[in-house]
Scaffold this motif. Structure first.
Motif, PDB file in Angstrom:
ATOM      1  N   SER A 287       0.830  -1.207   0.000  1.00 29.97           N
ATOM      2  CA  SER A 287       0.000   0.000   0.000  1.00 29.97           C
ATOM      3  C   SER A 287       0.863   1.254   0.000  1.00 29.97           C
TER       4      SER A 287
ATOM      5  N   VAL B 278      -2.121   2.608  -3.079  1.00 34.63           N
ATOM      6  CA  VAL B 278      -3.461   2.009  -3.077  1.00 34.63           C
ATOM      7  C   VAL B 278      -3.812   1.713  -1.621  1.00 34.63           C
ATOM      8  N   ARG B 279      -4.947   2.217  -1.156  1.00 32.29           N
ATOM      9  CA  ARG B 279      -5.293   2.104   0.254  1.00 32.29           C
ATOM     10  C   ARG B 279      -5.383   0.652   0.703  1.00 32.29           C
TER      11      ARG B 279
ATOM     12  N   ILE C 286      -8.509  -1.457   0.078  1.00 29.12           N
ATOM     13  CA  ILE C 286      -8.691  -1.847  -1.318  1.00 29.12           C
ATOM     14  C   ILE C 286      -7.755  -3.007  -1.675  1.00 29.12           C
TER      15      ILE C 286
ATOM     16  N   ARG D  16     -14.859  -1.946  -4.513  1.00 32.58           N
ATOM     17  CA  ARG D  16     -14.324  -0.746  -3.867  1.00 32.58           C
ATOM     18  C   ARG D  16     -13.373   0.025  -4.761  1.00 32.58           C
ATOM     19  N   CYS D  17     -13.154  -0.472  -5.995  1.00 33.90           N
ATOM     20  CA  CYS D  17     -12.202   0.187  -6.895  1.00 33.90           C
ATOM     21  C   CYS D  17     -12.799   1.422  -7.557  1.00 33.90           C
TER      22      CYS D  17
ATOM     23  N   HIS E  83      -5.665  -0.640 -10.735  1.00 31.47           N
ATOM     24  CA  HIS E  83      -5.173  -1.199  -9.467  1.00 31.47           C
ATOM     25  C   HIS E  83      -4.517  -2.558  -9.693  1.00 31.47           C
TER      26      HIS E  83
END
Length: 266
Positions: free
Chosen positions: A33, A38-39, A42, A53-54, A63
């Motif tokens: 992450s 990218v959180r 996710i 959630r993307c 992603h």
């Protein structure tokens, strides 16, 4: 296997492939992450094959590519698998047709005899004047041709100039020299590929991706360069023109920081 199943039905899911590649690279979800921005929720969702959630198919594909590069696996088969499982890639929008503007045709007009007569008179006057001046210039022109310069004129001798001193070839030490007012870090993937992340002293990203075997990258900053090496054992490291002899293990993740006074690990 049940009758009628295709080979694609037995292949691992996208999330499973990404998770196995991350574990093989000895990376945690937090590290992935941080490197990809990218959180964490996710990343967890994608590894569970939850792409809701993307924010849509375009972001999901992005992603997948980002996470695949971060863990050192080829993203294209995973993107193709995503397209096959989610209705395929949308067809590109055709470009708007171009229309050529109609040429405006002028209506035929009657000939303008007055303008034609004026043009003819001007042409006659111009021809007469040209003939008169040309006839007056011929003798002078002939005289100039007869008195023209001869071909046996002595050309000036070229002035002797001192040959320029050859420039010395750069030595290996000069090439390896690094500026003293900056920190210079060079990474070379000599024993395999490695995912790397490099940031300046303000935390801005200088590079984030995979370094293939045989590739090199050089980074500079006026104060500090921060590194994350996903497969540190494959990297040969130079700091401020000096080789760092730390022996990293294959698959080892290293977080390093260097300043102008190094090569000592910050």
């Amino acid at each position: 296997m049940s009758i009628g199943n295709s080979p694609e039905d037995d292949r691992p899911s996208i999330g499973r492939v990404l998770q196995q590649a991350r574990l093989a690279a000895s990376l945690t979800v937090d590290q992935v992450s941080t490197a990809t921005r990218v959180r964490i929720p996710i990343v967890h969702a994608i590894e569970q094959d939850d792409f809701s959630r993307c924010g849509g198919d375009v972001y999901a594909r992005g992603h997948i590519r980002t996470l695949a590069r971060a863990v050192g696996t080829d993203p294209e088969p995973l993107v193709a698998q995503y397209d096959a499982e989610h209705g395929g890639r949308p067809a590109p929008t055709p470009a708007a047709p171009l229309f050529e503007a109609e040429r405006i045709r002028s209506d035929p007009r009657r000939p303008n005899w007055t303008a034609a007569m004026v043009a003819a008179i001007v042409a006659v006057i111009g021809f007469v004047g040209f003939t008169f001046f040309k006839g007056g210039d011929e003798p002078a022109t002939a005289g100039r041709v007869a008195e023209g310069p001869t071909s046996d004129k002595i050309a000036p001798k070229p002035s002797a100039s001192k040959p320029a001193d050859p420039k010395p070839a750069p030595t290996e030490s000069a090439i390896a020299a690094a500026p003293l007012d900056k920190v210079t870090v060079k990474l070379s993937a000599t024993h395999g590929r490695s995912w790397i992340s490099a940031k300046d002293h303000n935390g801005r990203s200088l590079f984030d991706g995979t370094l293939e075997q045989g590739d090199s990258k050089t980074f500079q900053d006026k104060e500090r360069v921060d590194l994350v090496l996903g497969n540190a054992g494959s990297i040969e490291l130079f700091v401020n023109g000096k080789k760092v002899d730390d022996r990293f293990q294959p698959g080892q993740v290293e977080r390093l920081s260097y300043t102008k006074g190094d090569p000592e690990v910050g």
